[in-house]
Design a protein around this motif. Structure first.
Motif, mmCIF file in Angstrom:
data_model
loop_
_atom_site.group_PDB
_atom_site.id
_atom_site.type_symbol
_atom_site.label_atom_id
_atom_site.label_comp_id
_atom_site.label_asym_id
_atom_site.label_seq_id
_atom_site.Cartn_x
_atom_site.Cartn_y
_atom_site.Cartn_z
ATOM 1 N N VAL A 162 0.827 -1.202 0.000
ATOM 2 C CA VAL A 162 0.000 0.000 0.000
ATOM 3 C C VAL A 162 0.861 1.252 0.000
ATOM 4 O O VAL A 162 0.594 2.215 -0.720
ATOM 5 C CB VAL A 162 -0.948 -0.010 1.223
ATOM 6 C CG1 VAL A 162 -1.650 1.328 1.370
ATOM 7 C CG2 VAL A 162 -1.962 -1.132 1.071
ATOM 8 N N LEU A 163 1.916 1.226 0.806
ATOM 9 C CA LEU A 163 2.789 2.391 0.862
ATOM 10 C C LEU A 163 3.450 2.637 -0.480
ATOM 11 O O LEU A 163 3.539 3.770 -0.951
ATOM 12 C CB LEU A 163 3.860 2.197 1.946
ATOM 13 C CG LEU A 163 3.353 2.396 3.375
ATOM 14 C CD1 LEU A 163 4.452 2.042 4.370
ATOM 15 C CD2 LEU A 163 2.898 3.830 3.600
ATOM 16 N N GLU A 164 3.897 1.562 -1.121
ATOM 17 C CA GLU A 164 4.535 1.720 -2.425
ATOM 18 C C GLU A 164 3.528 2.203 -3.462
ATOM 19 O O GLU A 164 3.837 3.027 -4.315
ATOM 20 C CB GLU A 164 5.169 0.391 -2.858
ATOM 21 C CG GLU A 164 6.417 0.093 -2.039
ATOM 22 C CD GLU A 164 7.002 -1.269 -2.367
ATOM 23 O OE1 GLU A 164 6.391 -2.009 -3.171
ATOM 24 O OE2 GLU A 164 8.073 -1.574 -1.819
ATOM 25 N N ALA A 165 2.321 1.689 -3.374
ATOM 26 C CA ALA A 165 1.281 2.122 -4.301
ATOM 27 C C ALA A 165 0.961 3.597 -4.095
ATOM 28 O O ALA A 165 0.745 4.341 -5.043
ATOM 29 C CB ALA A 165 0.022 1.279 -4.113
ATOM 30 N N SER A 166 0.979 4.032 -2.830
ATOM 31 C CA SER A 166 0.648 5.429 -2.562
ATOM 32 C C SER A 166 1.714 6.355 -3.133
ATOM 33 O O SER A 166 1.424 7.465 -3.551
ATOM 34 C CB SER A 166 0.498 5.650 -1.056
ATOM 35 O OG SER A 166 1.764 5.605 -0.420
ATOM 36 N N LYS A 167 2.951 5.885 -3.176
ATOM 37 C CA LYS A 167 4.010 6.700 -3.761
ATOM 38 C C LYS A 167 3.802 6.875 -5.262
ATOM 39 O O LYS A 167 4.212 7.867 -5.844
ATOM 40 C CB LYS A 167 5.380 6.047 -3.513
ATOM 41 C CG LYS A 167 5.832 6.165 -2.058
ATOM 42 C CD LYS A 167 7.141 5.406 -1.853
ATOM 43 C CE LYS A 167 7.474 5.290 -0.367
ATOM 44 N NZ LYS A 167 8.521 4.285 -0.137
ATOM 45 N N ARG A 168 3.168 5.883 -5.866
ATOM 46 C CA ARG A 168 2.892 5.988 -7.303
ATOM 47 C C ARG A 168 1.566 6.686 -7.555
ATOM 48 O O ARG A 168 1.145 6.822 -8.690
ATOM 49 C CB ARG A 168 2.839 4.590 -7.933
ATOM 50 C CG ARG A 168 4.171 3.867 -7.877
ATOM 51 C CD ARG A 168 4.157 2.659 -8.808
ATOM 52 N NE ARG A 168 3.077 1.732 -8.485
ATOM 53 C CZ ARG A 168 3.210 0.696 -7.660
ATOM 54 N NH1 ARG A 168 4.365 0.459 -7.091
ATOM 55 N NH2 ARG A 168 2.200 -0.086 -7.415
ATOM 56 N N GLY A 169 0.903 7.090 -6.502
ATOM 57 C CA GLY A 169 -0.340 7.816 -6.663
ATOM 58 C C GLY A 169 -1.561 6.924 -6.762
ATOM 59 O O GLY A 169 -2.644 7.380 -7.076
ATOM 60 N N THR A 170 -1.375 5.649 -6.495
ATOM 61 C CA THR A 170 -2.512 4.741 -6.521
ATOM 62 C C THR A 170 -2.742 4.183 -5.125
ATOM 63 O O THR A 170 -1.851 4.183 -4.288
ATOM 64 C CB THR A 170 -2.281 3.576 -7.490
ATOM 65 O OG1 THR A 170 -1.104 2.867 -7.094
ATOM 66 C CG2 THR A 170 -2.092 4.077 -8.907
ATOM 67 N N ASP A 171 -3.909 3.719 -4.880
ATOM 68 C CA ASP A 171 -4.268 3.180 -3.567
ATOM 69 C C ASP A 171 -5.226 2.015 -3.786
ATOM 70 O O ASP A 171 -6.436 2.160 -3.683
ATOM 71 C CB ASP A 171 -4.912 4.275 -2.729
ATOM 72 C CG ASP A 171 -5.302 3.765 -1.338
ATOM 73 O OD1 ASP A 171 -4.813 2.693 -0.932
ATOM 74 O OD2 ASP A 171 -6.103 4.441 -0.689
#
Ligand SMILES: [Zn+2]
Length: 106
Positions: free
Chosen positions: A28-37
């Motif tokens: 989730v944290l990595e996805a949030s860095k890419r702007g996705t959740d």
């Protein structure tokens, strides 16, 4: 005194550090860095938290700790264990939370 248990739109589910689910948190944290959740953890949906529309809490185990920010300007977070099965309510504000089993990608 009338108590409205379906208080609208103020509840926020904040990400938790769950020692049993570090894989999911990392995703989730990595996805949030890419702007996705992908699991909608970081941004709770508007107006969720009612009995018909509980906060969805993905977990790879059958229980996890969730933190409820009962009012959006609260500084205190209410922590409680959420178990798989029926939706449970925040002991403070009564918002509904439901644990949903989640499979980590292999
Ligand atoms: Zn609450």
């Amino acid at each position: 005194m009338f108590v409205n248990i379906s208080t609208p739109c103020k509840h926020g589910l904040i990400p938790t550090v769950d020692e049993q689910a570090t894989g999911l948190e990392k995703i989730v944290l990595e996805a949030s860095k890419r702007g996705t959740d992908p699991y909608s953890i970081l941004k709770p949906r508007e107006c969720a938290g009612s009995k018909q529309d509980p906060h969805i809490v993905p977990s790879i185990t059958n229980k996890r700790i969730v933190g409820c920010v009962c009012e959006e300007d609260n500084t205190a977070v209410v922590w409680f264990w959420l178990h798989q099965g029926e939706a449970q309510r925040c002991p403070s504000c009564g918002a509904y939370y439901k644990l949903v089993p989640h499979e980590l990608p292999h």
